[in-house]
Design a protein around this motif. Structure first.
Motif, PDB file in Angstrom:
ATOM      1  N   SER A   1       0.821  -1.219   0.000  1.00 24.38           N
ATOM      2  CA  SER A   1       0.000   0.000   0.000  1.00 24.38           C
ATOM      3  C   SER A   1       0.853   1.267   0.000  1.00 24.38           C
ATOM      4  O   SER A   1       0.401   2.316  -0.441  1.00 24.38           O
ATOM      5  N   TYR A   2       2.066   1.166   0.496  1.00 25.28           N
ATOM      6  CA  TYR A   2       2.921   2.335   0.638  1.00 25.28           C
ATOM      7  C   TYR A   2       4.196   2.284  -0.200  1.00 25.28           C
ATOM      8  O   TYR A   2       4.837   3.301  -0.413  1.00 25.28           O
ATOM      9  N   TYR A   3       4.576   1.096  -0.628  1.00 25.24           N
ATOM     10  CA  TYR A   3       5.850   0.905  -1.333  1.00 25.24           C
ATOM     11  C   TYR A   3       5.651   0.059  -2.586  1.00 25.24           C
ATOM     12  O   TYR A   3       4.728  -0.745  -2.655  1.00 25.24           O
ATOM     13  N   THR A   4       6.551   0.224  -3.532  1.00 29.30           N
ATOM     14  CA  THR A   4       6.595  -0.656  -4.694  1.00 29.30           C
ATOM     15  C   THR A   4       7.862  -1.497  -4.599  1.00 29.30           C
ATOM     16  O   THR A   4       8.864  -1.071  -4.014  1.00 29.30           O
ATOM     17  N   TRP A   5       7.813  -2.681  -5.184  1.00 32.58           N
ATOM     18  CA  TRP A   5       8.968  -3.583  -5.185  1.00 32.58           C
ATOM     19  C   TRP A   5       9.729  -3.358  -6.476  1.00 32.58           C
ATOM     20  O   TRP A   5       9.197  -3.520  -7.566  1.00 32.58           O
ATOM     21  N   ASN A   6      10.984  -2.968  -6.371  1.00 29.74           N
ATOM     22  CA  ASN A   6      11.843  -2.796  -7.541  1.00 29.74           C
ATOM     23  C   ASN A   6      12.571  -4.125  -7.746  1.00 29.74           C
ATOM     24  O   ASN A   6      13.491  -4.462  -6.998  1.00 29.74           O
ATOM     25  N   ALA A   7      12.132  -4.882  -8.762  1.00 28.67           N
ATOM     26  CA  ALA A   7      12.671  -6.224  -8.984  1.00 28.67           C
ATOM     27  C   ALA A   7      14.129  -6.192  -9.424  1.00 28.67           C
ATOM     28  O   ALA A   7      14.876  -7.143  -9.167  1.00 28.67           O
ATOM     29  N   THR A   8      14.547  -5.122 -10.079  1.00 31.05           N
ATOM     30  CA  THR A   8      15.934  -5.037 -10.543  1.00 31.05           C
ATOM     31  C   THR A   8      16.894  -4.868  -9.371  1.00 31.05           C
ATOM     32  O   THR A   8      17.872  -5.599  -9.237  1.00 31.05           O
ATOM     33  N   SER A   9      16.609  -3.899  -8.522  1.00 33.47           N
ATOM     34  CA  SER A   9      17.494  -3.652  -7.381  1.00 33.47           C
ATOM     35  C   SER A   9      17.083  -4.446  -6.141  1.00 33.47           C
ATOM     36  O   SER A   9      17.795  -4.439  -5.137  1.00 33.47           O
ATOM     37  N   ARG A  10      15.909  -5.095  -6.205  1.00 30.35           N
ATOM     38  CA  ARG A  10      15.387  -5.939  -5.132  1.00 30.35           C
ATOM     39  C   ARG A  10      15.247  -5.174  -3.816  1.00 30.35           C
ATOM     40  O   ARG A  10      15.679  -5.624  -2.751  1.00 30.35           O
ATOM     41  N   ILE A  11      14.624  -3.984  -3.925  1.00 32.68           N
ATOM     42  CA  ILE A  11      14.341  -3.158  -2.745  1.00 32.68           C
ATOM     43  C   ILE A  11      12.929  -2.600  -2.856  1.00 32.68           C
ATOM     44  O   ILE A  11      12.341  -2.566  -3.934  1.00 32.68           O
ATOM     45  N   PHE A  12      12.390  -2.164  -1.722  1.00 32.87           N
ATOM     46  CA  PHE A  12      11.111  -1.461  -1.711  1.00 32.87           C
ATOM     47  C   PHE A  12      11.374   0.033  -1.838  1.00 32.87           C
ATOM     48  O   PHE A  12      12.322   0.548  -1.247  1.00 32.87           O
ATOM     49  N   GLN A  13      10.522   0.723  -2.606  1.00 29.50           N
ATOM     50  CA  GLN A  13      10.612   2.172  -2.749  1.00 29.50           C
ATOM     51  C   GLN A  13       9.252   2.771  -2.428  1.00 29.50           C
ATOM     52  O   GLN A  13       8.224   2.216  -2.801  1.00 29.50           O
ATOM     53  N   ARG A  14       9.265   3.919  -1.748  1.00 24.88           N
ATOM     54  CA  ARG A  14       7.997   4.568  -1.414  1.00 24.88           C
ATOM     55  C   ARG A  14       7.233   4.965  -2.659  1.00 24.88           C
ATOM     56  O   ARG A  14       7.813   5.422  -3.633  1.00 24.88           O
TER      57      ARG A  14
END
Length: 75
Positions: free
Chosen positions: A43-56
């Motif tokens: 609900s608050y973050y997206t998953w960046n599959a390339t860098s494998r991190i959550f971003q707001r």
């Protein structure tokens, strides 16, 4: 399938960063993440599959929380 062979392989070569481990890392550096459950992260973050991190997310601001954004979409 999980068996003795796969358990040994995963034990010797663990994944670099899973969504769960990225969540724990996020909680160390982001005060909002310390207040939400793992199930609420999309609900608050997206998953960046390339860098494998959550971003707001940068969509809808949350009342009374400057710089915090929320969305009902799953990505």
């Amino acid at each position: 399938m999980f068996n003795e062979e796969t358990a040994e392989r995963v034990g010797n070569e663990p994944p670099v960063n899973t969504a769960l481990t990225a969540f724990f890392q996020l909680r160390q550096s982001d005060t909002l993440a310390r207040k939400v459950l793992y199930d609420d992260v999309p609900s608050y973050y997206t998953w960046n599959a390339t860098s494998r991190i959550f971003q707001r997310k940068q969509e809808t601001s949350v009342d009374c929380h400057e710089g915090i954004f929320k969305s009902d979409t799953l990505e």
